[in-house]
Design an enzyme around this catalytic site. Sequence first.
Site, PDB file in Angstrom:
ATOM      1  N   CYS A   1      -1.862   6.370   8.841  1.00 41.68           N
ATOM      2  CA  CYS A   1      -2.335   4.681   7.791  1.00 41.68           C
ATOM      3  C   CYS A   1      -3.083   4.852   7.255  1.00 41.68           C
ATOM      4  O   CYS A   1      -3.313   6.024   6.126  1.00 41.68           O
ATOM      5  CB  CYS A   1      -2.771   3.884   9.076  1.00 41.68           C
ATOM      6  SG  CYS A   1      -3.742   4.754  10.644  1.00 41.68           S
TER       7      CYS A   1
ATOM      8  N   ARG B   1       0.813  -1.621  -0.278  1.00 41.05           N
ATOM      9  CA  ARG B   1      -0.305   0.030   0.110  1.00 41.05           C
ATOM     10  C   ARG B   1       0.537   1.262  -0.560  1.00 41.05           C
ATOM     11  O   ARG B   1       0.619   2.248  -0.982  1.00 41.05           O
ATOM     12  CB  ARG B   1      -0.663   0.026   1.449  1.00 41.05           C
ATOM     13  CG  ARG B   1      -1.971  -0.787   1.205  1.00 41.05           C
ATOM     14  CD  ARG B   1      -3.522  -0.485   0.624  1.00 41.05           C
ATOM     15  NE  ARG B   1      -4.504   0.478   1.000  1.00 41.05           N
ATOM     16  CZ  ARG B   1      -5.057   0.350   2.201  1.00 41.05           C
ATOM     17  NH1 ARG B   1      -4.890  -0.725   3.153  1.00 41.05           N
ATOM     18  NH2 ARG B   1      -4.631   1.428   2.695  1.00 41.05           N
TER      19      ARG B   1
END
Length: 291
Positions: free
Chosen positions: A244, A185
């Site tokens: 995040c 990611r």
Amino acid sequence: MLSSEIAPSQLFALMTNGHDSSPKILFTTLNSAKATRPGKVADKERFIKGAVLFDFEADIVDKASHLSNMMPSKDDFEQCVQALGINGDDNIVVYDDFGNFCASRVWFMFKAMGHQNVSVLQGGLPKWLDLGYEVVGELSTPSQTGNFTAKPNANYQFIDQRYVAQHLAVPNARLPLLDARSHARFSGDEKDPRAGVRSGHIPSSYNLHYKDVQSGDGAFKPQADIQSLFNKYPPSEHGMAFTCGSGVTACILAQAADAIGASPLYVYDGSWSDWGATCDLPIQTGDNDGL
């Protein structure tokens, strides 16, 4: 075990000591994550006896924000926590049904609001069950309103997009920013699961996957191991910041950093779901990070 964790055996002893010092137990979960990250016991109605629901998705959240899981105002947080029967001098224990995927989020919320005596159950509900401790079929309902008072603590803060952008623009004052998402990611090799959110990471940020500070059962690794991981990212005089996907697993890194004495600690609320969706903000892709 970190000082901000409590072992199941310790919690069980506190629950059965027959004194008035029993902790307030809060159960939390992340329903939106269960399709892609099913908890070991997510499909079962099993709870630690006396636990009360702390819902940071739908209840204790900034309901006016278009982003998920955003921290509510001081006054809203205080009111919601009082409704859970929590007092200012309570010993709070937080657990989830993943091990620890989102319990640290609640830990950080309480720390940001000035409550010191809060810990996360080591290994969460899965470990509690593995050890054979008692569970019940339903959550508890608070019997009375608590007297909790929110007193924001400057050493634990939620920050926003503007704050992060300002610190990126001033290198000498830049906060080390650690991204808790997976490498795929972070690098942009894996498409972001949210519609309209670009792939990649915030420029000059570092990648430390939240799982790297945990053992296989969701408990934190020993403090010495965590220190070794963070030695690569020394805290500056300005503290450390964490990001995040939406501000949840960033709190796992914040709790780990807290254990090794890093301070102040900042969590980017909204995180990549906010930054990645704002098209005029810069992004980076690939393996390159802030090092």
